[in-house]
Design an enzyme around this catalytic site. Structure first.
Site, PDB file in Angstrom:
ATOM      1  N   SER A 121       0.805  -1.225   0.000  1.00  0.00           N
ATOM      2  CA  SER A 121       0.000   0.000   0.000  1.00  0.00           C
ATOM      3  C   SER A 121       0.833   1.268   0.000  1.00  0.00           C
ATOM      4  CB  SER A 121      -0.934  -0.002   1.219  1.00  0.00           C
ATOM      5  OG  SER A 121      -0.196  -0.182   2.424  1.00  0.00           O
ATOM      6  N   HIS A 148      -0.981   5.760   6.865  1.00  0.00           N
ATOM      7  CA  HIS A 148      -0.333   5.799   5.554  1.00  0.00           C
ATOM      8  C   HIS A 148       0.018   7.247   5.214  1.00  0.00           C
ATOM      9  CE1 HIS A 148      -2.112   1.769   5.121  1.00  0.00           C
ATOM     10  NE2 HIS A 148      -1.190   1.578   4.181  1.00  0.00           N
TER      11      HIS A 148
END
Length: 268
Positions: free
Chosen positions: A43, A249
């Site tokens: 990711s 993230h």
């Protein structure tokens, strides 16, 4: 030979040497437009946390591979990176785009193999000691299991793309440790230090194995320094409700000002 002839000979020789020395640099600069570039990984390479995510793999053109592609216009660009990828799923599902013509490969991988996301969630909900225990369990996997998995992954990449420059990027140190309060869950300083220590150890193993494989290692720790979660200028999402996948993230700034410069530095 006259003095004048000697001077002319020296000038000609110096000019030729200058051209020879300059030629490789000029060729290297021009070669980017002829590169075939393939992005692999999890990711942090697909672009989770950035705007414009699409598909099951949550790929975004605002991830560092897409940003590099836009800035450099290589001959071809393909992202096979996918949210949730492990070394096993990378090896089984992402290598089809590689071949002997591939010039550049980039990737982040390893975090999901050690249960990185689960560890962060556990730390969000657990006590300080519970967090420390979860990080300790993850570090056992980092030491005992991850090196062999990375070795096999890097060997497969080299086998499929024997002529490519391969850049392996690390993971950011997630949390600012200086502020007292951090997020809705109140992630304590103790928990943040435990998680940050775990990220440092994870990066050390990835760095060692990637360099042993002959690849180029690029840490992003310096680029993200001062921009951790709960800091005043965070380049990472904290715990996010909508969408939850963005949690922990990089945001757009993290990919543009953290990961992209780290990749550029690795490429010289």
């Amino acid at each position: 030979m006259s003095r004048r002839t000697n001077v002319l000979a020296c000038l000609v020789t110096s000019t030729l040497l200058s051209l020879v020395i300059a030629a490789p640099a000029a060729a290297a600069a021009a070669a980017v437009s002829d590169w075939d570039y393939v992005a692999l990984g999890d990711s942090y390479s697909s672009g989770v946390g950035a705007s414009g995510q699409t598909g099951l793999c949550l790929r975004s053109s605002n991830a560092y591979p897409g940003l590099w592609n836009t800035a450099n216009s290589p001959k071809t660009y393909r992202s096979n990176a996918c949210s949730g990828a492990t070394t096993a799923t990378l090896r089984s599902g992402q290598l089809s785009g590689l071949n002997a013509e591939t010039d550049l490969v980039t990737l982040t991988i390893g975090g999901n193999d050690i249960g990185f996301a689960d560890t962060v969630i556990t730390c969000t909900l657990a006590s300080d000691s519970g967090c420390a225990s979860a990080v300790a369990d993850a570090l056992v996997k980092v030491r005992d299991q991850l090196p062999a998995k990375l070795n096999a992954t890097y060997a497969d990449i080299r086998g499929k793309a024997p002529n490519a420059k391969v850049v392996v990027l690390g993971y950011p140190i997630l949390f600012d440790e200086t502020v007292a309060n951090c997020g809705v869950g109140g992630m304590s300083v103790t928990k943040r230090k435990s998680l940050n220590k775990g990220a440092v150890e994870l990066n050390k193993v990835i760095a060692a194995r990637s360099q042993a494989a002959g690849f180029t290692w690029s840490s992003v720790e310096d680029e993200f320094a001062g921009h951790g979660i709960c800091g005043t200028n965070a380049w990472l999402h904290g715990l996010t409700v909508v969408p939850p996948t963005n949690s922990f993230h990089p945001n757009n700034a993290g990919y543009r000002y953290g990961y992209l410069p780290a990749l550029n530095a690795a490429l010289g």
